[in-house]
Design an enzyme around this catalytic site. Structure first.
Site, PDB file in Angstrom:
ATOM      1  N   ASP A  37       1.526 -14.388   6.985  1.00 50.77           N
ATOM      2  CA  ASP A  37       0.591 -13.377   6.481  1.00 50.77           C
ATOM      3  C   ASP A  37       0.076 -12.558   7.648  1.00 50.77           C
ATOM      4  OD1 ASP A  37      -1.398 -11.996   4.874  1.00 50.77           O
ATOM      5  OD2 ASP A  37      -1.358 -13.712   3.523  1.00 50.77           O
ATOM      6  N   ASP A  58       3.934  -9.562  10.059  1.00 45.49           N
ATOM      7  CA  ASP A  58       3.780  -8.288   9.353  1.00 45.49           C
ATOM      8  C   ASP A  58       5.142  -7.921   8.758  1.00 45.49           C
ATOM      9  OD1 ASP A  58       3.589  -5.659   8.546  1.00 45.49           O
ATOM     10  OD2 ASP A  58       2.528  -4.976  10.345  1.00 45.49           O
ATOM     11  N   VAL A  59       5.221  -7.866   7.439  1.00 48.36           N
ATOM     12  CA  VAL A  59       6.540  -7.670   6.798  1.00 48.36           C
ATOM     13  C   VAL A  59       7.118  -6.275   7.009  1.00 48.36           C
ATOM     14  CG1 VAL A  59       6.097  -9.416   5.027  1.00 48.36           C
ATOM     15  CG2 VAL A  59       5.571  -7.001   4.528  1.00 48.36           C
ATOM     16  N   TYR A 150       2.927   2.450  -6.103  1.00 46.64           N
ATOM     17  CA  TYR A 150       3.159   1.035  -6.432  1.00 46.64           C
ATOM     18  C   TYR A 150       4.324   0.905  -7.422  1.00 46.64           C
ATOM     19  CZ  TYR A 150       1.941  -3.775  -7.787  1.00 46.64           C
ATOM     20  OH  TYR A 150       1.975  -5.130  -8.031  1.00 46.64           O
ATOM     21  N   THR A 185      -6.306 -11.814  -9.594  1.00 42.46           N
ATOM     22  CA  THR A 185      -6.387 -12.002  -8.136  1.00 42.46           C
ATOM     23  C   THR A 185      -7.285 -10.888  -7.571  1.00 42.46           C
ATOM     24  OG1 THR A 185      -4.585 -10.519  -7.500  1.00 42.46           O
ATOM     25  CG2 THR A 185      -3.960 -12.797  -8.048  1.00 42.46           C
ATOM     26  N   THR A 188      -6.599  -7.383  -8.754  1.00 36.94           N
ATOM     27  CA  THR A 188      -6.970  -6.958 -10.116  1.00 36.94           C
ATOM     28  C   THR A 188      -8.434  -7.281 -10.442  1.00 36.94           C
ATOM     29  OG1 THR A 188      -6.197  -9.090 -10.978  1.00 36.94           O
ATOM     30  CG2 THR A 188      -4.620  -7.267 -11.010  1.00 36.94           C
TER      31      THR A 188
HETATM   32  P1  NAP Z   1      -3.269 -10.155  -2.719  1.00 42.69           P
HETATM   33  O1  NAP Z   1      -4.272 -11.129  -3.265  1.00 42.69           O
HETATM   34  O2  NAP Z   1      -3.758  -8.820  -2.232  1.00 42.69           O
HETATM   35  O3  NAP Z   1      -2.432 -10.902  -1.562  1.00 42.69           O
HETATM   36  C1  NAP Z   1      -1.410 -10.231  -0.874  1.00 42.69           C
HETATM   37  C2  NAP Z   1      -1.309 -10.800   0.516  1.00 42.69           C
HETATM   38  O4  NAP Z   1      -0.303 -10.035   1.236  1.00 42.69           O
HETATM   39  C3  NAP Z   1      -2.619 -10.670   1.313  1.00 42.69           C
HETATM   40  O5  NAP Z   1      -2.869 -11.824   2.067  1.00 42.69           O
HETATM   41  C4  NAP Z   1      -2.317  -9.474   2.200  1.00 42.69           C
HETATM   42  O6  NAP Z   1      -3.102  -9.419   3.387  1.00 42.69           O
HETATM   43  C5  NAP Z   1      -0.856  -9.690   2.509  1.00 42.69           C
HETATM   44  N1  NAP Z   1      -0.243  -8.509   3.115  1.00 42.69           N
HETATM   45  C6  NAP Z   1      -0.560  -7.197   2.928  1.00 42.69           C
HETATM   46  N2  NAP Z   1       0.188  -6.421   3.737  1.00 42.69           N
HETATM   47  C7  NAP Z   1       0.991  -7.259   4.457  1.00 42.69           C
HETATM   48  C8  NAP Z   1       1.956  -7.057   5.475  1.00 42.69           C
HETATM   49  N3  NAP Z   1       2.270  -5.839   5.929  1.00 42.69           N
HETATM   50  N4  NAP Z   1       2.595  -8.151   5.981  1.00 42.69           N
HETATM   51  C9  NAP Z   1       2.286  -9.397   5.548  1.00 42.69           C
HETATM   52  N5  NAP Z   1       1.371  -9.656   4.610  1.00 42.69           N
HETATM   53  C10 NAP Z   1       0.721  -8.581   4.064  1.00 42.69           C
HETATM   54  O7  NAP Z   1      -2.122  -9.831  -3.796  1.00 42.69           O
HETATM   55  P2  NAP Z   1      -1.643 -10.668  -5.092  1.00 42.69           P
HETATM   56  O8  NAP Z   1      -2.362 -10.133  -6.271  1.00 42.69           O
HETATM   57  O9  NAP Z   1      -1.645 -12.119  -4.809  1.00 42.69           O
HETATM   58  O10 NAP Z   1      -0.125 -10.130  -5.200  1.00 42.69           O
HETATM   59  C11 NAP Z   1       0.967 -10.813  -4.596  1.00 42.69           C
HETATM   60  C12 NAP Z   1       2.251 -10.103  -5.011  1.00 42.69           C
HETATM   61  O11 NAP Z   1       2.348 -10.089  -6.444  1.00 42.69           O
HETATM   62  C13 NAP Z   1       2.296  -8.628  -4.575  1.00 42.69           C
HETATM   63  O12 NAP Z   1       3.606  -8.277  -4.209  1.00 42.69           O
HETATM   64  C14 NAP Z   1       1.881  -7.882  -5.826  1.00 42.69           C
HETATM   65  O13 NAP Z   1       2.355  -6.568  -5.857  1.00 42.69           O
HETATM   66  C15 NAP Z   1       2.512  -8.754  -6.908  1.00 42.69           C
HETATM   67  N6  NAP Z   1       1.875  -8.592  -8.206  1.00 42.69           N
HETATM   68  C16 NAP Z   1       0.557  -8.879  -8.398  1.00 42.69           C
HETATM   69  C17 NAP Z   1       0.017  -8.717  -9.673  1.00 42.69           C
HETATM   70  C18 NAP Z   1      -1.435  -9.019  -9.984  1.00 42.69           C
HETATM   71  O14 NAP Z   1      -1.845  -8.804 -11.141  1.00 42.69           O
HETATM   72  N7  NAP Z   1      -2.211  -9.523  -9.055  1.00 42.69           N
HETATM   73  C19 NAP Z   1       0.806  -8.245 -10.723  1.00 42.69           C
HETATM   74  C20 NAP Z   1       2.136  -7.946 -10.484  1.00 42.69           C
HETATM   75  C21 NAP Z   1       2.674  -8.136  -9.222  1.00 42.69           C
HETATM   76  P3  NAP Z   1      -4.379  -8.386   3.416  1.00 42.69           P
HETATM   77  O15 NAP Z   1      -5.366  -8.932   2.446  1.00 42.69           O
HETATM   78  O16 NAP Z   1      -4.828  -8.422   4.840  1.00 42.69           O
HETATM   79  O17 NAP Z   1      -3.848  -7.036   2.991  1.00 42.69           O
END
Ligand code: NAP
Length: 245
Positions: A37, A58-59, A150, A185, A188
């Site tokens: 992360d 960093d991805v 997105y 999360t 959202t």
């Molecule tokens: P989240 O709580 O925001 O967690 C995402 C994690 O990725 C955070 O720790 C974030 O760090 C990290 N990140 C951001 N930029 C990065 C980078 N350049 N390199 C490495 N890590 C990085 O998101 P989530 O809701 O768990 O979502 C996880 C995945 O599921 C995402 O791909 C999202 O698009 C997908 N998704 C989520 C939902 C939903 O309803 N939540 C629905 C559909 C799909 P920072 O906090 O420092 O940015």
């Protein structure tokens, strides 16, 4: 026997939200997990709690990908599962969409996923096996007004899952995409699930998504590749005005 006993997995963005649930589920099911992360503190604490490893990663950076995969190989000698989970979302109308923000969303969600597939495939080809799971979204299956960058990035993830799955299948590497709907999360936190007409009438949990990822990481899904796996409570199948009663 657990679902992913002895497999070595790398989960990006694994420090919180869906990524954290994926890490916990993979560990529960027997995997050795490297949590990566940019959000160092919770990710390192999670890895520590579970007796696993944390790497700052960093991805969007190809150098960071190479050093991360090299570190996994140095520590464990193989990489069986890559979960491309890291992602960001920003909201804007077409008129107000800033180019910088557009580029950043594409860079993290789509380029980050591509770089991960490239880095993992390098070692998985040598092994002759591997499972890559890419977090797309229901927004990688249909449009979402005001989430243009997105939506574009997640359609890209859906597409690259198919194109790379086709190329890499003959090397024993499977590539699949997971499509969460409304998952509760940080991403959202500002939204009300009741407004989304979800057929199962609740927001999803990160654990709902994690169970699908475990299945795709495991040999139980061994004949599935280049495919879409939806975890959305039925939301993409429905239109709100068709709901009766
Ligand atoms: P989240 O709580 O925001 O967690 C995402 C994690 O990725 C955070 O720790 C974030 O760090 C990290 N990140 C951001 N930029 C990065 C980078 N350049 N390199 C490495 N890590 C990085 O998101 P989530 O809701 O768990 O979502 C996880 C995945 O599921 C995402 O791909 C999202 O698009 C997908 N998704 C989520 C939902 C939903 O309803 N939540 C629905 C559909 C799909 P920072 O906090 O420092 O940015």
């Amino acid at each position: 026997m657990n679902a992913v006993d002895g497999k070595v997995a790398l989960v990006t963005g694994g420090g919180r939200g869906i990524g954290e649930a994926i890490v916990r589920a993979l560990v529960r099911e027997g995997a050795v997990v490297v949590v990566s992360d940019v959000l160092d503190e919770p990710a390192a604490a999670l890895a520590d709690e579970l007796g696993q490893t944390f790497l700052h990663h960093d991805v969007t950076d190809p150098v960071s990908w190479r050093s991360t995969v090299d570190a996994v190989m140095a520590a464990h000698g193989r990489l069986d599962v890559l979960v491309n989970n890291a992602g960001i979302a920003t909201s804007a109308s077409v008129r107000s969409q800033e180019l910088d923000e557009w580029n950043r969303v594409l860079e993290v969600n789509l380029t980050g996923t591509f770089l991960g597939i490239q880095a993992a495939a390098r070692v998985m080809r040598e092994q002759g096996s591997g499972s890559i799971v890419n977090l797309s979204s229901v927004d990688g299956l249909r449009g979402n007004a005001a989430l243009h960058a997105y939506t574009a990035s997640k359609f890209g993830v859906t597409g690259i899952t198919k194109s790379t799955g086709i190329e890499l299948g003959r090397f024993g590497i499977r590539v699949n995409s997971v499509h969460p709907g409304f998952i509760r999360t940080a991403m959202t936190a500002h939204l009300d699930p009741a407004a989304f007409g979800i057929p199962l009438a609740r927001a999803g949990t990160s654990e709902d998504v994690a169970e699908m990822v475990v299945f795709l990481a495991s040999d139980a899904s061994g004949y599935s590749t280049a495919s879409e796996f939806v975890v959305d409570g039925g939301i993409t199948a429905s239109l709100p005005h068709t709901t009766a009663g």
